[in-house]
Design an enzyme around this catalytic site. Structure first.
Site, mmCIF file in Angstrom:
data_model
loop_
_atom_site.group_PDB
_atom_site.id
_atom_site.type_symbol
_atom_site.label_atom_id
_atom_site.label_comp_id
_atom_site.label_asym_id
_atom_site.label_seq_id
_atom_site.Cartn_x
_atom_site.Cartn_y
_atom_site.Cartn_z
ATOM 1 N N SER A 168 -38.898 17.815 64.350
ATOM 2 C CA SER A 168 -40.304 18.621 64.451
ATOM 3 C C SER A 168 -40.678 19.470 64.843
ATOM 4 O O SER A 168 -41.134 19.309 66.460
ATOM 5 C CB SER A 168 -41.493 17.517 63.390
ATOM 6 O OG SER A 168 -42.514 18.861 63.308
ATOM 7 N N LYS A 201 -44.608 12.471 50.914
ATOM 8 C CA LYS A 201 -45.762 13.921 50.416
ATOM 9 C C LYS A 201 -46.172 12.914 49.508
ATOM 10 O O LYS A 201 -47.550 14.059 49.131
ATOM 11 C CB LYS A 201 -44.603 15.325 50.665
ATOM 12 C CG LYS A 201 -44.832 15.733 51.417
ATOM 13 C CD LYS A 201 -44.054 17.508 51.847
ATOM 14 C CE LYS A 201 -43.648 18.119 53.081
ATOM 15 N NZ LYS A 201 -43.705 19.453 53.209
ATOM 16 N N ASN A 208 -49.514 17.621 52.266
ATOM 17 C CA ASN A 208 -49.443 17.937 53.721
ATOM 18 C C ASN A 208 -49.671 17.731 54.316
ATOM 19 O O ASN A 208 -49.375 17.844 55.693
ATOM 20 C CB ASN A 208 -48.154 19.165 53.519
ATOM 21 C CG ASN A 208 -48.925 20.063 53.166
ATOM 22 O OD1 ASN A 208 -50.493 20.153 52.835
ATOM 23 N ND2 ASN A 208 -48.711 21.304 54.310
ATOM 24 N N ASP A 257 -48.342 23.819 52.296
ATOM 25 C CA ASP A 257 -46.980 24.570 52.061
ATOM 26 C C ASP A 257 -46.845 25.982 51.217
ATOM 27 O O ASP A 257 -46.261 26.859 51.049
ATOM 28 C CB ASP A 257 -46.046 23.571 51.311
ATOM 29 C CG ASP A 257 -45.325 22.227 52.085
ATOM 30 O OD1 ASP A 257 -45.545 23.115 53.576
ATOM 31 O OD2 ASP A 257 -45.488 21.408 52.032
ATOM 32 N N GLY A 266 -33.654 27.609 44.215
ATOM 33 C CA GLY A 266 -33.922 26.380 44.268
ATOM 34 C C GLY A 266 -35.189 25.582 43.652
ATOM 35 O O GLY A 266 -35.472 26.619 43.039
ATOM 36 N N ALA A 267 -34.935 24.427 43.338
ATOM 37 C CA ALA A 267 -35.694 23.561 42.188
ATOM 38 C C ALA A 267 -36.319 22.500 43.024
ATOM 39 O O ALA A 267 -37.074 21.679 41.862
ATOM 40 C CB ALA A 267 -35.578 23.490 40.706
ATOM 41 N N ASN A 305 -30.738 27.793 39.676
ATOM 42 C CA ASN A 305 -30.930 26.250 40.665
ATOM 43 C C ASN A 305 -29.406 25.655 40.408
ATOM 44 O O ASN A 305 -28.923 26.432 38.976
ATOM 45 C CB ASN A 305 -31.677 25.973 40.324
ATOM 46 C CG ASN A 305 -31.723 24.145 41.232
ATOM 47 O OD1 ASN A 305 -32.015 24.601 42.171
ATOM 48 N ND2 ASN A 305 -31.671 22.943 40.658
HETATM 49 P P1 ATR Z 1 -37.010 19.771 48.951
HETATM 50 O O1 ATR Z 1 -37.607 19.358 48.727
HETATM 51 O O2 ATR Z 1 -36.548 20.471 50.022
HETATM 52 O O3 ATR Z 1 -36.630 21.371 48.657
HETATM 53 P P2 ATR Z 1 -34.660 18.819 47.054
HETATM 54 O O4 ATR Z 1 -35.897 18.451 46.138
HETATM 55 O O5 ATR Z 1 -33.553 18.141 47.636
HETATM 56 O O6 ATR Z 1 -34.804 19.617 48.782
HETATM 57 O O7 ATR Z 1 -33.218 20.074 46.748
HETATM 58 C C1 ATR Z 1 -33.012 20.777 47.145
HETATM 59 C C2 ATR Z 1 -32.720 21.928 46.501
HETATM 60 O O8 ATR Z 1 -31.408 23.022 46.894
HETATM 61 C C3 ATR Z 1 -32.094 22.019 44.866
HETATM 62 O O9 ATR Z 1 -32.881 22.736 44.330
HETATM 63 C C4 ATR Z 1 -30.562 21.574 45.119
HETATM 64 O O10 ATR Z 1 -30.320 22.186 43.967
HETATM 65 P P3 ATR Z 1 -30.162 20.392 43.258
HETATM 66 O O11 ATR Z 1 -31.141 20.366 42.328
HETATM 67 O O12 ATR Z 1 -29.358 21.326 42.073
HETATM 68 O O13 ATR Z 1 -29.424 19.495 43.901
HETATM 69 C C5 ATR Z 1 -30.275 23.073 46.387
HETATM 70 N N1 ATR Z 1 -29.541 22.817 46.992
HETATM 71 C C6 ATR Z 1 -28.982 22.093 47.577
HETATM 72 N N2 ATR Z 1 -27.378 21.621 48.478
HETATM 73 C C7 ATR Z 1 -27.304 23.154 47.437
HETATM 74 C C8 ATR Z 1 -26.076 23.464 47.643
HETATM 75 N N3 ATR Z 1 -24.534 23.204 48.306
HETATM 76 N N4 ATR Z 1 -25.513 24.405 46.924
HETATM 77 C C9 ATR Z 1 -26.825 24.529 45.906
HETATM 78 N N5 ATR Z 1 -27.599 24.310 45.119
HETATM 79 C C10 ATR Z 1 -27.647 23.379 46.514
#
Ligand code: ATR
Length: 279
Positions: free
Chosen positions: A19, A68, A89, A110, A133-134, A156
């Protein structure tokens, strides 16, 4: 110097040994001449940790992955925004003025981190922002942008998860295959794509990067991701992954101490620690 009046802060998570937060908060305490110390604590059971921290007289802690969400059930109070996001957080411990009992209260900074990192370089109200992302990070970023009055579009890899977040945010979803047709004020990558060691991978087609004026990446290792390099090449303003970390940390510091920390000092400490940890 650590002595009998040193106020205690830290971060609980697993893992936490890499960290960057200790460097950032300890630099702020030093720069402000405050007698505080912030330590990393690897924790497997958040309930036991919260009880222990309260008993030890900690003033505040950061909470990181994977605690979290689970930590919420262990706290006396939850800030309404953290409740809405469903993740904490930041914890503040205070003594009840009458009973003297220690009260723990959870917050989420955050979303504010993402909001302030982007607001430093652009006007968010009325802007159109594509969020890649999601996961938990996308939720915080999306919430911060919606709060600021931006029009958010989620995309996503897994469509179901993306649609679910878009519905929660009350915003649009764009299937990954159609993203090339979108242009907007900003693009934010909240996925781990591009992170070491896979630094050559892009979270979006290179050709689409120039469709946005501002490009932000929450990945900070490497600090200049391929996405940010290509964004610079396309003439976009870039926001690196340390910015969100910095602004969410500054907001935590304010919650714990009531004081605004020196952000330049915190950013310099983050950069120094990042350089140290990657050499
Ligand atoms: P965090 O809480 O840190 O955001 P997470 O809940 O694991 O981590 O979410 C990771 C995000 O990165 C998700 O949107 C994931 O897409 P999926 O929902 O399809 O899993 C995305 N992600 C991770 N690796 C990926 C990859 N190689 N290509 C595209 N999207 C990716």
């Amino acid at each position: 110097m650590i002595n009998g009046t040193t106020r205690l802060y830290g971060i609980i998570g697993n893992p936490v040994r890499h960290s960057l937060s200790p460097a950032m908060h300890n630099a702020a305490f030093a720069a402000m001449g405050m007698n505080g110390v912030y330590i990393p604590m690897e924790v497997t059971d958040p309930a036991e940790a919260v009880a222990g921290l309260a008993a030890l007289g900690f003033v505040g802690v950061s909470v990181t992955v994977p605690h979290k969400e689970k930590v919420m059930a262990c706290l006396d109070e939850i800030d309404p925004v953290a409740r809405k996001i469903g993740a904490v957080n930041t914890i503040l411990f205070r003594n009840h003025p009458e009973s003297g009992k220690c009260i723990s209260r959870g917050f989420n900074t955050d979303w504010l981190g993402a909001n302030l990192a982007l607001a430093a370089v652009m006007k968010l109200a009325g802007s159109k922002v594509l969020v890649l992302g999601a996961g938990g990070a996308a939720k915080a970023v999306g919430f911060g942008l919606v709060e600021a009055g931006a029009e958010v579009i989620i995309t996503n890899r897994s469509e179901d998860r993306g649609r679910e977040l878009a519905q929660w945010l009350g915003c649009a979803f764009c299937p990954a295959g159609d993203v090339g047709g979108i242009a907007g004020s900003a693009l934010v990558n909240t996925t781990s794509v591009g992170m070491e060691p896979h630094i050559e991978v892009m979270p979006i087609d290179s050709a689409s990067v120039g469709h946005f004026q501002v490009v932000m990446d929450i990945v900070y290792a490497p600090l200049k991701t391929r996405l940010l390099q290509e964004a610079e090449g396309a003439g976009c303003t870039t926001v690196d992954g340390l910015s969100m970390l910095l602004y969410q940390g500054a907001a935590q510091f304010k919650i714990w101490t009531g004081k605004q920390p020196p952000q330049e000092v915190m950013r310099a400490a983050l950069l120094e620690e990042l350089a140290r940890s990657t050499t």
